[in-house]
Design a protein around this motif. Structure first.
Motif, PDB file in Angstrom:
ATOM      1  N   GLN B  34       3.783 -17.054  16.415  1.00  0.00           N
ATOM      2  CA  GLN B  34       3.231 -18.405  16.351  1.00  0.00           C
ATOM      3  C   GLN B  34       3.905 -19.194  15.245  1.00  0.00           C
ATOM      4  O   GLN B  34       4.192 -18.659  14.173  1.00  0.00           O
ATOM      5  N   GLU B  93       2.176 -11.431  15.615  1.00  0.00           N
ATOM      6  CA  GLU B  93       1.003 -10.628  15.913  1.00  0.00           C
ATOM      7  C   GLU B  93       1.467  -9.280  16.452  1.00  0.00           C
ATOM      8  O   GLU B  93       2.242  -9.208  17.392  1.00  0.00           O
ATOM      9  N   GLY B  96      -3.683  -4.698  16.955  1.00  0.00           N
ATOM     10  CA  GLY B  96      -4.898  -4.977  16.213  1.00  0.00           C
ATOM     11  C   GLY B  96      -5.237  -6.445  16.081  1.00  0.00           C
ATOM     12  O   GLY B  96      -6.138  -6.790  15.320  1.00  0.00           O
ATOM     13  N   ASN B  97      -4.560  -7.312  16.830  1.00  0.00           N
ATOM     14  CA  ASN B  97      -4.847  -8.748  16.795  1.00  0.00           C
ATOM     15  C   ASN B  97      -4.738  -9.334  15.399  1.00  0.00           C
ATOM     16  O   ASN B  97      -5.499 -10.223  15.044  1.00  0.00           O
ATOM     17  N   LYS B  98      -3.835  -8.801  14.599  1.00  0.00           N
ATOM     18  CA  LYS B  98      -3.685  -9.306  13.247  1.00  0.00           C
ATOM     19  C   LYS B  98      -2.341 -10.003  13.094  1.00  0.00           C
ATOM     20  O   LYS B  98      -1.325  -9.539  13.606  1.00  0.00           O
ATOM     21  N   LEU B  99      -2.372 -11.128  12.366  1.00  0.00           N
ATOM     22  CA  LEU B  99      -1.160 -11.886  12.120  1.00  0.00           C
ATOM     23  C   LEU B  99      -0.561 -11.533  10.765  1.00  0.00           C
ATOM     24  O   LEU B  99      -1.287 -11.365   9.790  1.00  0.00           O
ATOM     25  N   PHE B 101       2.096 -13.261   8.173  1.00  0.00           N
ATOM     26  CA  PHE B 101       2.704 -14.563   7.940  1.00  0.00           C
ATOM     27  C   PHE B 101       3.950 -14.476   7.071  1.00  0.00           C
ATOM     28  O   PHE B 101       4.067 -13.609   6.188  1.00  0.00           O
ATOM     29  N   GLY B 102       4.853 -15.421   7.302  1.00  0.00           N
ATOM     30  CA  GLY B 102       5.947 -15.646   6.380  1.00  0.00           C
ATOM     31  C   GLY B 102       5.469 -16.565   5.265  1.00  0.00           C
ATOM     32  O   GLY B 102       4.354 -17.094   5.292  1.00  0.00           O
TER      33      GLY B 102
END
Lengths: 114, 111
Positions: B34, B93, B96-99, B101-102
């Motif tokens: 995303q 992603e 575990g549906n976890k993001l 991030f940069g």
């Protein structure tokens, strides 16, 4: 349709004080998340929930507790605040289905611990 | 452990120039990627989501590409405007549906 809301927007605490941040979503999302954002480090996951009554640890869970008693609410608690917890906290939520797991974010809570 | 990097950390361009923002990730086993926009003091707004089976997504002046094998994504913003000034974050992603991030790229478009 308010989306994801967070209260409060700003808070200043003294070291050792406790507080609870509230996140609410009206999109009937199953998944909810708490992140913290520090300068230059992007967002890091603190805790998350995959449904009412469930919680799980993220990347940086120490010093925080969470509860998901109602599907629409996700609470983040600091039992004894420390200066290292000065940060901007974001809540997010998403659908259950993986293919559409776009996360929707709240406006953030800016917390300062003195 | 998945690591997401965005380079450069800051970018300044004159109005009308095309913007190219880069995102790289270390583990290619992702479900989606995303791109978000964040205005100062505000939350994150989702711009584009590219599923792992896709190579690009487009929305108006925005186009995002994804190359899973090389662990890279690029966000293109055509004909930049001062209103495009913001911080742009990418996130991947995985299980575990976890993001993850940069650190973001702070963009300034000068009139």
């Amino acid at each position: 349709n308010a989306g994801v809301t967070q209260t409060p927007k700003f808070r200043v605490l003294k070291t050792g004080q406790s507080m609870t941040l509230l996140c609410a979503q009206d999109m009937n999302h199953e998944y909810m998340y708490w992140y913290r954002q520090d300068p230059g480090m992007g967002l890091r996951l603190i805790h998350y929930s995959v449904g009412e009554g469930t919680t799980a640890k993220g990347e940086v869970p120490d010093g925080y507790n969470v509860s998901r008693l109602k599907k629409q609410n996700f609470l983040l608690g600091l039992e004894s605040a420390a200066p290292s917890q000065t940060s901007v906290y974001f809540c997010a939520s998403s659908y259950t289905k993986r293919r559409y797991n776009e996360q929707f974010f709240g406006p953030g809570t800016r917390l300062t611990v003195l | 452990k998945q690591e997401v990097t965005q380079i450069p950390a800051a970018l300044s361009v004159p109005e009308g120039e095309n913007l190219v923002l880069n995102c790289s990730f270390t583990d290619s086993a992702i479900y989606n990627l995303q791109w978000f926009r964040q205005d100062p003091g505000k939350g994150l707004t989702s711009l584009l989501l590219i599923q792992s089976s896709q190579r690009e997504q487009t929305s108006g002046r925005l186009n995002a590409s994804l190359d899973k094998s090389s662990g890279r994504s690029t966000l293109y913003i055509a004909a930049s405007q001062p209103g495009d000034s913001a911080t742009y974050l990418c996130a991947v992603e995985a299980a575990g549906n976890k993001l993850t991030f940069g650190g973001g790229t702070r963009v300034l478009v000068k009139p």
